[in-house]
Design a protein around this motif. Sequence first.
Motif: not given
Length: 130
Positions: A69-72, A74-80, A104-105, A113-122
Amino acid sequence: MAETEAYKKGSEMRRKLLGDAYVEKANKQNYNDPITRKFIEVVTETVFGTLWTRPGLDLKTRTLVCVVSDAATGQEPELAIHLRMALRQGWTEEELTEVLLHLSGYVGAPLVREAFLTAKQVFADVKAGD
């Protein structure tokens, strides 16, 4: 706020999902004034104390629903926050990476992409013990 049964259950659930250290740090950094404290008290009672404690889905599945839900949306702070919960509930970095790739599909590369950047940091923070 009076400690209702839902609030007590929610407080326990929040700590179970995020860990005591993370909750204490978040409380000190984000919920240390009367305005934001009201917010976390309501969320603790209603979201953690009512939704997260419902029967029907296990905690591992609930965390994945939140990640998607967060990734879809664009809720990066919640995604983290939810990625951290998902890791604590047994999802692996590889599985969560695959979930994001799959999205992505359906929601598009920019959001993923933004979700991946968040995931990388987490993932790095969790490995570092933060």
